[in-house]
Design a protein around this motif. Structure first.
Motif, mmCIF file in Angstrom:
data_model
loop_
_atom_site.group_PDB
_atom_site.id
_atom_site.type_symbol
_atom_site.label_atom_id
_atom_site.label_comp_id
_atom_site.label_asym_id
_atom_site.label_seq_id
_atom_site.Cartn_x
_atom_site.Cartn_y
_atom_site.Cartn_z
ATOM 1 N N GLY A 1 0.833 -1.201 0.000
ATOM 2 C CA GLY A 1 0.000 0.000 0.000
ATOM 3 C C GLY A 1 0.862 1.243 0.000
ATOM 4 N N ALA A 2 0.705 2.072 1.030
ATOM 5 C CA ALA A 2 1.469 3.321 1.131
ATOM 6 C C ALA A 2 2.600 3.183 2.148
ATOM 7 N N GLN A 3 3.070 1.955 2.380
ATOM 8 C CA GLN A 3 4.139 1.722 3.336
ATOM 9 C C GLN A 3 5.182 0.766 2.760
ATOM 10 N N ILE A 4 6.398 0.932 3.235
ATOM 11 C CA ILE A 4 7.480 0.011 2.895
ATOM 12 C C ILE A 4 7.913 -0.644 4.201
ATOM 13 N N THR A 5 7.936 -1.968 4.217
ATOM 14 C CA THR A 5 8.368 -2.678 5.420
ATOM 15 C C THR A 5 9.677 -3.409 5.137
ATOM 16 N N VAL A 6 10.531 -3.426 6.133
ATOM 17 C CA VAL A 6 11.819 -4.116 6.048
ATOM 18 C C VAL A 6 11.857 -5.143 7.171
ATOM 19 N N THR A 7 12.157 -6.381 6.835
ATOM 20 C CA THR A 7 12.272 -7.445 7.839
ATOM 21 C C THR A 7 13.553 -8.229 7.586
ATOM 22 N N PRO A 8 14.170 -8.748 8.649
ATOM 23 C CA PRO A 8 15.377 -9.551 8.441
ATOM 24 C C PRO A 8 15.017 -10.896 7.820
ATOM 25 N N LYS A 9 15.874 -11.383 6.934
ATOM 26 C CA LYS A 9 15.620 -12.680 6.295
ATOM 27 C C LYS A 9 15.708 -13.810 7.315
ATOM 28 N N ASP A 10 16.696 -13.725 8.207
ATOM 29 C CA ASP A 10 16.857 -14.714 9.266
ATOM 30 C C ASP A 10 17.019 -13.949 10.580
ATOM 31 N N ALA A 11 16.032 -14.038 11.470
ATOM 32 C CA ALA A 11 16.040 -13.266 12.723
ATOM 33 C C ALA A 11 17.183 -13.668 13.652
ATOM 34 N N ASP A 12 17.747 -14.872 13.476
ATOM 35 C CA ASP A 12 18.831 -15.325 14.350
ATOM 36 C C ASP A 12 20.218 -14.950 13.831
ATOM 37 N N ASP A 13 20.309 -14.528 12.574
ATOM 38 C CA ASP A 13 21.584 -14.170 11.956
ATOM 39 C C ASP A 13 21.973 -12.747 12.364
ATOM 40 N N LYS A 14 23.166 -12.593 12.919
ATOM 41 C CA LYS A 14 23.632 -11.292 13.400
ATOM 42 C C LYS A 14 23.768 -10.275 12.267
ATOM 43 N N ALA A 15 24.313 -10.691 11.127
ATOM 44 C CA ALA A 15 24.488 -9.783 9.988
ATOM 45 C C ALA A 15 23.137 -9.337 9.435
ATOM 46 N N SER A 16 22.180 -10.230 9.424
ATOM 47 C CA SER A 16 20.845 -9.909 8.928
ATOM 48 C C SER A 16 20.152 -8.888 9.827
ATOM 49 N N ARG A 17 20.301 -9.052 11.130
ATOM 50 C CA ARG A 17 19.699 -8.091 12.067
ATOM 51 C C ARG A 17 20.385 -6.737 11.966
ATOM 52 N N ALA A 18 21.707 -6.737 11.748
ATOM 53 C CA ALA A 18 22.444 -5.478 11.623
ATOM 54 C C ALA A 18 22.020 -4.726 10.361
ATOM 55 N N MET A 19 21.810 -5.456 9.287
ATOM 56 C CA MET A 19 21.425 -4.834 8.021
ATOM 57 C C MET A 19 19.973 -4.361 8.034
ATOM 58 N N TRP A 20 19.161 -4.904 8.915
ATOM 59 C CA TRP A 20 17.744 -4.567 9.013
ATOM 60 C C TRP A 20 17.549 -3.069 9.270
ATOM 61 N N GLY A 21 18.165 -2.554 10.327
ATOM 62 C CA GLY A 21 18.042 -1.136 10.660
ATOM 63 C C GLY A 21 18.741 -0.244 9.648
ATOM 64 N N THR A 22 19.880 -0.703 9.143
ATOM 65 C CA THR A 22 20.622 0.077 8.156
ATOM 66 C C THR A 22 19.794 0.269 6.885
#
Length: 183
Positions: A51-72
């Motif tokens: 719709g009128a929003q963009i959502t970003v989610t980590p591909k793997d919630a347990d992966d440290k690099a994935s969580r770091a890239m989420w906020g970035t």
């Protein structure tokens, strides 16, 4: 848990967002920007336009690099959204005898206490406006990284020194001053 990544990014009025295989293209009244989505190996986050929003989610919630890239990634998309609607600017100043800045064609010409003028080509997509006095100028553009990098490059021409405060500085920068030599 990323505090920046968990909130959806609103698509503002007059802005269009379009997904490709490797990038998110954002077009607005000031121009268009592209945010790269993939990394060298594999995508670490999932970006969805709903719709009128963009959502970003980590591909793997347990992966440290994935969580770091989420906020970035969420911040990069938000900055692109702000850039195409409002834009970014860096106000700068100069202090010193004879110091001044001028824009000649597509070049920023700085007189900064050297035996020669420093001529810096202004990157494509940026503009430089001279203020009320020739010692004040503003760097403007839609890409926050490009504005910051060019401002840093200009500041490195003559960094502010701590004794007299001479040099090129950001307007909001606090220059730490040192006490001079005692007599």
């Amino acid at each position: 848990m990323s505090r920046a990544g968990k909130y959806p990014i609103e698509i503002k009025a007059g802005v269009t967002a379009e997904m490709t295989a490797t990038a998110l293209n954002i077009k607005g009244p000031k121009g268009s920007l592209s945010v790269r989505l993939d990394t060298k190996n594999a995508p670490l986050v999932v970006v969805k336009i709903e719709g009128a929003q963009i959502t970003v989610t980590p591909k793997d919630a347990d992966d440290k690099a994935s969580r770091a890239m989420w906020g970035t990634m969420a911040r990069n998309i938000k900055q692109a959204m702000d850039g195409v609607t409002v834009g970014f600017e860096k106000a700068m100043g100069m202090k010193g005898v004879g110091f001044k800045a001028a824009v000649k064609g597509k070049d920023l010409v700085l007189v900064a206490g050297y035996s020669h003028d420093v001529v810096m080509p202004i990157p494509e997509g940026l503009t430089v406006e001279i203020g009320a006095t020739p010692t004040e100028f503003v760097i403007k553009g839609i890409d926050k990284n490009m504005v910051g990098q060019f401002a840093d490059k200009v500041r490195k021409v003559r960094k502010p020194e701590p004794y007299k405060g001479k040099g090129i500085f950001y307007k909001n920068e606090k220059i730490r001053r040192k006490e001079g030599k005692k007599k």
